[in-house]
Design an enzyme around this catalytic site. Structure first.
Site, PDB file in Angstrom:
ATOM      1  N   HIS A 161      72.212  58.750 -31.906  1.00 57.04           N
ATOM      2  CA  HIS A 161      73.078  58.081 -30.950  1.00 57.04           C
ATOM      3  C   HIS A 161      74.513  58.095 -31.460  1.00 57.04           C
ATOM      4  CE1 HIS A 161      69.620  55.680 -28.841  1.00 57.04           C
ATOM      5  NE2 HIS A 161      69.430  56.993 -28.849  1.00 57.04           N
ATOM      6  N   GLU A 180      76.806  55.943 -32.328  1.00 59.06           N
ATOM      7  CA  GLU A 180      77.193  55.159 -33.506  1.00 59.06           C
ATOM      8  C   GLU A 180      76.695  55.808 -34.794  1.00 59.06           C
ATOM      9  OE1 GLU A 180      75.561  52.121 -30.448  1.00 59.06           O
ATOM     10  OE2 GLU A 180      75.479  54.283 -30.805  1.00 59.06           O
ATOM     11  N   ALA A 226      82.700  64.048  15.109  1.00 58.05           N
ATOM     12  CA  ALA A 226      82.822  65.323  15.817  1.00 58.05           C
ATOM     13  C   ALA A 226      83.409  65.069  17.196  1.00 58.05           C
ATOM     14  CB  ALA A 226      81.453  66.002  15.952  1.00 58.05           C
ATOM     15  N   ALA A 227      83.893  66.144  17.811  1.00 60.23           N
ATOM     16  CA  ALA A 227      84.386  66.064  19.187  1.00 60.23           C
ATOM     17  C   ALA A 227      83.202  66.010  20.150  1.00 60.23           C
ATOM     18  CB  ALA A 227      85.277  67.260  19.488  1.00 60.23           C
ATOM     19  N   ARG A 239      81.248  66.841  -5.356  1.00 64.28           N
ATOM     20  CA  ARG A 239      79.918  67.478  -5.351  1.00 64.28           C
ATOM     21  C   ARG A 239      79.541  67.931  -6.761  1.00 64.28           C
ATOM     22  NH1 ARG A 239      79.673  71.954  -0.439  1.00 64.28           N
ATOM     23  NH2 ARG A 239      79.735  70.530   1.360  1.00 64.28           N
ATOM     24  N   GLU A 250      75.331  64.225   2.108  1.00 57.99           N
ATOM     25  CA  GLU A 250      76.379  64.802   2.953  1.00 57.99           C
ATOM     26  C   GLU A 250      75.774  65.366   4.228  1.00 57.99           C
ATOM     27  OE1 GLU A 250      80.279  67.671   2.398  1.00 57.99           O
ATOM     28  OE2 GLU A 250      78.889  67.443   0.739  1.00 57.99           O
ATOM     29  N   PRO A 290      75.741  62.137  10.493  1.00 59.01           N
ATOM     30  CA  PRO A 290      75.574  60.734  10.864  1.00 59.01           C
ATOM     31  C   PRO A 290      74.134  60.220  10.780  1.00 59.01           C
ATOM     32  CG  PRO A 290      77.045  61.836  12.404  1.00 59.01           C
ATOM     33  CD  PRO A 290      76.464  62.909  11.531  1.00 59.01           C
TER      34      PRO A 290
END
Length: 349
Positions: free
Chosen positions: A53, A55, A165-166, A187, A269, A272
């Site tokens: 480790h 330390e 989105a449109a 990512r 990702e 919706p």
């Protein structure tokens, strides 16, 4: 005893050293040993499972007796158990260290308690120095320790009026180049990137992390959730890692499987539907909302049903950062703590 300037500087260095270690089953940890006058005597970091480790790595660079009266500055509480290596708390006590400054408590049922052991041996202990930075470094490991699943970031891009989105379904590109570049670098910090079959069929994403056209050195494993088949010529099949497919809507089962594979950081990702499902399931540890100064109207909302029937049950967040990205704005948020009087929920978002 208050943390002094030399110890704060040493913690900065310990955090840098920690990043040299691999991300995996064990946390990334860095350590710096200071003489009583604040001079750096030795540095160390954890180099992977089965190795000393941080330390102990630092102490190994000193001659016997050189650490007597010294201060050890460590990014994580020295462990208190014997696994592949011995307890770091004991190693520090036997080396004669007089003071330990660390950033984060170790949440492990077996490995925690090092600070108490150090104090019982007469070592002065101070904790919490740069805890937020240390937490960000090992958030995946901490979540795995506490919850038995990966740390999950849910990302989406939206217009100023909350649309993804449109009306015709087109969404490339709501945000600008700076925001998209930021997404790719985030990512690359993840172990896996998750989308639904709907996103694969609609957008055919490569699910890689890129700098322009070049692949970044670290690539997240692509994960596709859903029952619809993925075309054999889909871009995801050309990913540097073989994709994982889950024919289920049980997100808890998926995250448990990813945890069992050693995946600690997940980047969601998937549009919706999937983003809403992760939030409704209480599986969002962090939210990244990229907001573009554009209005779209219509019904293509960035989020759907997340299980909120009334304002009393709103899933409240704490904003950690507002990040300007060209004309766009990134909100980095996490679920508000249950102790926050504004928060009406328990657990993740």
């Amino acid at each position: 005893m208050a943390v002094n300037a030399a110890e704060r500087s040493a913690m900065d260095r310990a955090l840098q050293l920690a990043t040299r270690g691999p991300r995996g089953a064990n946390p990334q940890v860095g350590a710096v040993i200071l003489s009583p006058d604040g001079t750096v005597l030795a540095e160390g970091w954890h180099q992977g499972a089965g190795t000393p480790h941080a330390e102990v790595d630092a102490l190994s660079k000193l001659a016997p007796g050189d650490a007597r009266g010294a201060t050890a500055v460590v990014t994580l509480e020295p462990c208190n158990h014997t696994g592949r290596t011995g307890p770091c708390a004991v190693a520090l006590i036997e080396a004669g260290v007089a003071r330990v400054v660390y950033a984060l408590d170790d949440p492990g049922a077996e490995s925690g308690g090092g600070a108490e052991r150090l104090r019982a041996a007469g070592v002065d202990v101070d904790s919490g120095e740069q805890a937020d930075a240390a937490h960000a470094l090992i958030d995946g490991w901490l979540t795995a320790q506490r919850l038995g699943r990966p740390h999950i970031t849910v990302k989406w891009a939206q217009s100023l009026d909350g649309r993804a989105a449109a009306t015709d379904g087109s969404s490339q590109w709501i945000t600008g180049p700076a925001a998209r570049a930021d997404v790719h670098h985030r990512r690359a910090e993840a172990d896996a990137i998750v989308v639904g079959t709907g996103t694969v069929l609609a957008d055919d994403p490569a699910l890689t992390a890129r700098d322009g056209d070049a692949l970044l050195p670290h690539q997240p494993v692509p994960v596709v959730i859903g029952s619809r088949p993925t075309p054999t010529d889909a871009a995801v099949h050309r990913h540097p890692h073989s994709p994982l497919f889950f024919d289920t809507h049980d997100l808890h089962a998926v995250t448990a499987d990813l945890h069992a594979r050693g995946i600690q950081r997940v980047f969601v990702e998937g549009g919706p539907t999937l983003a809403s499902a992760f939030i409704q399931a209480g599986l969002a540890d962090r939210v990244l909302a990229y907001i573009a100064p554009v209005l779209l109207g219509g019904d293509k909302l960035a989020l759907g049903d997340i299980g909120v029937a009334s304002i009393d049950h709103a899933r409240r967040l704490t904003i950690d950062e507002w990040v300007p990205l060209g004309p766009d704005l990134l909100a980095v948020a996490r679920p508000a703590a249950p102790t926050d009087p504004q928060n009406q929920n328990e657990g993740a978002a």
